[in-house]
Design an enzyme around this catalytic site. Structure first.
Site, PDB file in Angstrom:
ATOM      1  N   HIS A  12       0.837  -1.210   0.000  1.00  0.00           N
ATOM      2  CA  HIS A  12       0.000   0.000   0.000  1.00  0.00           C
ATOM      3  C   HIS A  12       0.870   1.258   0.000  1.00  0.00           C
ATOM      4  O   HIS A  12       0.553   2.241  -0.689  1.00  0.00           O
ATOM      5  CB  HIS A  12      -0.919  -0.002   1.223  1.00  0.00           C
ATOM      6  CG  HIS A  12      -2.031  -0.992   1.149  1.00  0.00           C
ATOM      7  ND1 HIS A  12      -1.852  -2.343   1.356  1.00  0.00           N
ATOM      8  CD2 HIS A  12      -3.358  -0.831   0.884  1.00  0.00           C
ATOM      9  CE1 HIS A  12      -3.004  -2.976   1.244  1.00  0.00           C
ATOM     10  NE2 HIS A  12      -3.946  -2.084   0.949  1.00  0.00           N
ATOM     11  N   HIS A  70       0.723  -2.711   9.444  1.00  0.00           N
ATOM     12  CA  HIS A  70       2.112  -2.957   9.065  1.00  0.00           C
ATOM     13  C   HIS A  70       3.013  -2.437  10.169  1.00  0.00           C
ATOM     14  O   HIS A  70       2.670  -1.480  10.875  1.00  0.00           O
ATOM     15  CB  HIS A  70       2.474  -2.262   7.740  1.00  0.00           C
ATOM     16  CG  HIS A  70       2.126  -3.045   6.523  1.00  0.00           C
ATOM     17  ND1 HIS A  70       2.896  -4.086   6.050  1.00  0.00           N
ATOM     18  CD2 HIS A  70       1.078  -2.928   5.666  1.00  0.00           C
ATOM     19  CE1 HIS A  70       2.347  -4.573   4.942  1.00  0.00           C
ATOM     20  NE2 HIS A  70       1.234  -3.891   4.696  1.00  0.00           N
ATOM     21  N   ASP A  89       8.175  -1.726   7.819  1.00  0.00           N
ATOM     22  CA  ASP A  89       7.601  -2.044   6.512  1.00  0.00           C
ATOM     23  C   ASP A  89       7.340  -0.777   5.700  1.00  0.00           C
ATOM     24  O   ASP A  89       7.627  -0.710   4.502  1.00  0.00           O
ATOM     25  CB  ASP A  89       6.282  -2.816   6.686  1.00  0.00           C
ATOM     26  CG  ASP A  89       6.458  -4.081   7.489  1.00  0.00           C
ATOM     27  OD1 ASP A  89       7.613  -4.548   7.610  1.00  0.00           O
ATOM     28  OD2 ASP A  89       5.449  -4.603   7.999  1.00  0.00           O
TER      29      ASP A  89
END
Length: 380
Positions: free
Chosen positions: A254, A297, A301
């Site tokens: 994302h 996350h 990340d």
């Protein structure tokens, strides 16, 4: 009688002098009191008349010669002007910026392959994710200061869809969409290929106890293929209910899409659209922040995803926009493994891609005629 006769002769003589040619004007002789004598009105001799005619002819020749010189200078100036305006900017761009849609197609297949391969890797990694009872979430400094907000990840995916949609519309209206498109496809494919490597070599536990992962299938190949197809059909989004697997944490996909969409929007939008850039920046930044707020996350990340995305984008465009680096022996950027691919995609692009927009659909003939009339009136 004699006096009157002389007077008549003088009158006749003066009348003849009045109609004499003016080529050689008389030079009257004057006496002391300033009164001209009768000799001043005598007609010119034939020799003087001949010389006057020759001088008149020479003056005509000189005037014609000057007119010819003026015409020659004007014609030479027009020729130089015509030669100058033959080369237009659009023709120069057309020679230095070929479309080469077939290369764009190759880059699209490269991106499509890596996106599909990512879903395969996620399915494989999901089987290796440790159970939460065995391996609890790793400590994260951001999570220590920020409690989880359940709806935050929905904001992330909505912002991502908006940014991708805006970039798609902007790309459609770009004049040099073939060149920009293959750059975008290549970067997407490369970033998701890197993501496949990092996910596979290091499998992190879930970042929060709130996450619900689908049960493991182990040796059920048919079930795994079904999950791959479901993940592809839903675009890997939680909004569509297609993403039920865990393990795709390092690094954040994302964050890649939010960052990459904004970078392309900013790079290929004119400076006067600063408000548009700021809106897209806000959507991107708030979307990335909501990933952490939702605890979907780890912070590492997101940081790695942002770092890898921005650096690859900047490296690629630095080489693409600086043509001296293409063949420079001291160009360390050419030592990347993807430099041969870069040379293949950018070989015939000889200048920086200008930001020019055009209508993607050809206008009807009536609309084109009206457009030409308006342009002609504007030029006048």
């Amino acid at each position: 009688m004699a006096a009157s006769h002389l007077t008549q002769n003088d009158d006749v003589h003066l009348h003849v002098e009045a109609v004499a040619p003016t080529n050689a004007p008389p030079n009257p002789l004057r006496v002391a009191n300033g009164t001209p004598t009768c000799h001043a009105s005598l007609p010119s001799t034939p020799t003087d008349a001949h010389e006057g005619k020759n001088e008149h002819k020479h003056s005509k020749l000189r005037s014609l010669f000057k007119q010819n010189e003026l015409i020659d200078s004007l014609s030479n100036g027009l020729k130089r002007h015509c030669n100058y305006v033959k080369i237009t900017v659009s023709e120069e761009w057309a020679n230095h910026l070929p479309k080469e849609w077939w290369k764009t197609g190759v880059a699209f297949l490269y991106a499509l392959f890596n996106l599909i391969f990512t879903t395969v890797v996620i399915t494989i990694v999901h089987e290796r994710v440790p159970d939460k009872s065995v391996s609890p979430p790793l400590p994260d400094k951001f999570f220590d200061y920020m409690d989880r907000v359940p709806w935050a990840f929905t904001v992330t995916e909505v912002n991502g869809l908006i940014l991708v949609g805006l970039w798609l519309i902007q790309w459609i209206f770009l004049k040099h969409k073939a060149i920009v498109g293959r750059r975008c496809f290549f970067l997407i494919g490369t970033l998701y290929m890197y993501r496949c490597i990092t996910m596979y070599i290091t499998t992190l536990p879930v970042p929060g106890n709130h996450m619900v992962c689908a049960p493991k299938l182990y040796n059920n190949s048919t079930g795994k293929i079904g999950r791959i197809l479901r993940l592809l059909s839903g675009g890997g989004l939680s909004l569509t209910g297609s993403h039920l697997m865990c393990g795709d944490f390092l690094y954040s996909g994302h964050t890649v899409m939010l960052t990459l969409s904004y970078l392309f929007i900013k790079e290929y939008s004119p400076p006067w659209m600063w408000w548009y850039r700021w809106v897209c920046w806000f959507l991107s930044a708030s979307g990335i922040l909501c990933i952490l707020i939702a605890h979907e996350h780890y912070s590492i990340d997101v940081v790695i995803a942002y770092f890898v995305t921005t650096r690859i984008f900047w490296w690629y465009h630095a080489m693409a926009n600086t043509h001296a680096l293409h063949q420079a022996p001291s160009n360390y950027l050419s030592r990347t493994w993807w430099n041969p691919v870069f040379n293949f995609l950018e070989k015939n692009v000889q200048t920086t891609v200008p930001i020019v927009f055009e209508c993607p659909v050809a206008l009807p003939s009536s609309c084109r005629q009206r457009y030409k009339m308006v342009e002609g009136a504007r030029d006048e």
